[in-house]
Motif scaffolding. Sequence first.
Motif, short mmCIF file in Angstrom:
data_model
loop_
_atom_site.label_atom_id
_atom_site.label_comp_id
_atom_site.label_asym_id
_atom_site.label_seq_id
_atom_site.Cartn_x
_atom_site.Cartn_y
_atom_site.Cartn_z
N LEU A 210 0.84 -1.20 0.00
CA LEU A 210 0.00 0.00 0.00
C LEU A 210 0.87 1.26 0.00
O LEU A 210 0.64 2.20 -0.76
CB LEU A 210 -0.91 -0.02 1.24
N LYS A 211 1.93 1.22 0.83
CA LYS A 211 2.84 2.37 0.91
C LYS A 211 3.57 2.59 -0.41
O LYS A 211 3.85 3.72 -0.80
CB LYS A 211 3.85 2.14 2.04
N SER A 212 3.89 1.48 -1.13
CA SER A 212 4.63 1.59 -2.39
C SER A 212 3.81 2.27 -3.48
O SER A 212 4.35 2.66 -4.51
CB SER A 212 5.08 0.20 -2.87
N HIS A 213 2.47 2.39 -3.30
CA HIS A 213 1.62 3.01 -4.30
C HIS A 213 1.59 4.54 -4.17
O HIS A 213 1.02 5.22 -5.02
CB HIS A 213 0.18 2.49 -4.18
N ASN B 133 -5.53 9.36 -1.29
CA ASN B 133 -4.96 8.02 -1.50
C ASN B 133 -3.58 8.10 -2.13
O ASN B 133 -2.64 7.44 -1.69
CB ASN B 133 -5.87 7.19 -2.41
N ILE B 134 -3.45 8.92 -3.19
CA ILE B 134 -2.19 9.01 -3.93
C ILE B 134 -1.08 9.60 -3.07
O ILE B 134 0.07 9.15 -3.11
CB ILE B 134 -2.37 9.87 -5.21
N LEU B 135 -1.40 10.62 -2.25
CA LEU B 135 -0.39 11.28 -1.42
C LEU B 135 -0.17 10.57 -0.09
O LEU B 135 0.78 10.89 0.63
CB LEU B 135 -0.79 12.74 -1.18
N GLY B 136 -1.06 9.61 0.25
CA GLY B 136 -0.89 8.87 1.49
C GLY B 136 -1.23 9.68 2.72
O GLY B 136 -0.61 9.52 3.77
#
Length: 571
Positions: free
Chosen positions: A483-486, A540-543
């Motif tokens: 998830l973090k890698s995305h 989501n994209i920026l976490g």
Amino acid sequence: MFTSSKVVLVLMNIFLVFLVGCGNFNQKRKLRDYREEIAVAEKLGSDTTRIKKALNHLSNVNNKVDYAIYLTLTGIGNYKAVDSLNRKSENNFAKALEIAQELNKEGLKLWINITTAKYYYHYRKLEKALPYFLQASFKIDDIDPKDQINPAESYQYLAYVFETLEEPDKSFIYLERALELTPDNSDLKPVLLDNIGMNYVNRRDTAKAFSYFKQAEEYAILRNNIGRLARVKGNFANIYYGKSDLGTALKYINDDIKFSLIAKDSVNLVYARILKAKILFQQKEFDKGHQELNIAYDYVRNVPYLVEYKKQILDIKFRLAEQEGKTQEELLAARALYNYDKDGVSGESEEAILRGKLLLNKESYLNEVQLAEVKLERETFAKKMYGILCLLIILLAIEWYFYTSKLNKSRHEKYERKVLQFKLEKALMDQRLSEANNSVNDYLKFMTEKNEQIEELQSVISKINQSKSAHIEERNGKLKQVLKSHLLTEENWIRFKQAFDNQYPKYYINLKKKFPDLTENNLKFILLLKLGLSTHETSNILGVSMDAVKKNKQRLKKRLQDNYEELMELI
């Protein structure tokens, strides 16, 4: 009472059983007898005429195991000869695999699957390689090395793929197994020691990595393996480069180039020249650095399967020009990247079909494995029910113990397969972006797919945390790592800005001129908003949380005050 005819019949039956037993023994033994033929084919390389002549004794179609080996080895020789994907090699591999399946020879199937996966992966056809890799990775642990063909090389290849998929623990286990099966006088020995060293590099344990590289260097010299010696020198150079010991790094990389030229290893030579260029740039030797990059680029520009190196060279040129403030060179490098991506587009619809087939085949295979496991459990349980009544309590206790153990193992395997599935899907997603047109629409599609997988990952993690498998994710955290890698990386952010500039010339520069107080985080938020992403998708994209995105917007409004509406109109 036995008559003489009955005695003869019994003796004949015993003799036939003996012959069948001998035949089975010979069949098993043959799977370990092909190392000499494999070594001969490897030595002859791309000389298909000499390979066919040397392996002629295997070409009898009536001896199916021999013929499957013959088809596979001649298929390897053929693709080395033409140095490209070709129908002849693919037909050979497919026919050999069909024979292995017909004979139900698991060791033979394993070797052919790995050979086919290596063929497609060598030419960067990830979608086509993965089904064969999946078959091999799910089966190899169930096949005794004695029943495999070239088991050490099989473990080594799977270790390499797991390393690529960021599974260093699994990779290390397979490398150790390969090393145990490899004698000291084998050319594979320095290769495995070098691979283990790289495994430690990826774990950031340079001390152990250095130790294994030294061993690899000694064995490479002992075996006169010049190609591997070159790669080991390059790995030493990489370690010293990471420590900023540029003088020592340059010494080792020069050795790498020298030995790569002797071994005629063009691919490693490209890697070495790129690393040498980086070292020279650090030493402010810009002219020499550009000379190395140009030599490497001249080689890879016409080799389709070396696309990563071509992009890497262009990226270095672009970033260097950007750092030096050389606007003209920066524009030329950016244009070269854009033109390359535009010219390198392959049929996206075909890739989508291939990806769909891959995922379908993978899920079908996993279902077959699960059904087989359930069937095996039921048969085992049925047999235990015929036990003696007085031992029923003990048997039930034992059954319960094994049942819970198997259940835990099944949950863990299901978890690992789910992690592998998400990693493979991410790898395919990243590959499609790298081969796409590098336009804003491509990035929009890329980020949309990322959001879909992020939400699917979040859903899976939530379900696991509420299930009896919660401790597995809590202990390993692999799904959270995926998830973090995305999240939007710095490299993807730079490429996205480049693509954005191509589609909206001067938009980014004018935005910074008109609103000089905007931070880099503000710009990320604005460009993602320009792309049409919602608050939820942006978070989501920026976490970050949705509240954080909203607060960012509020702070931006407060900072710009009257100019905020003007900014929104520009977006």
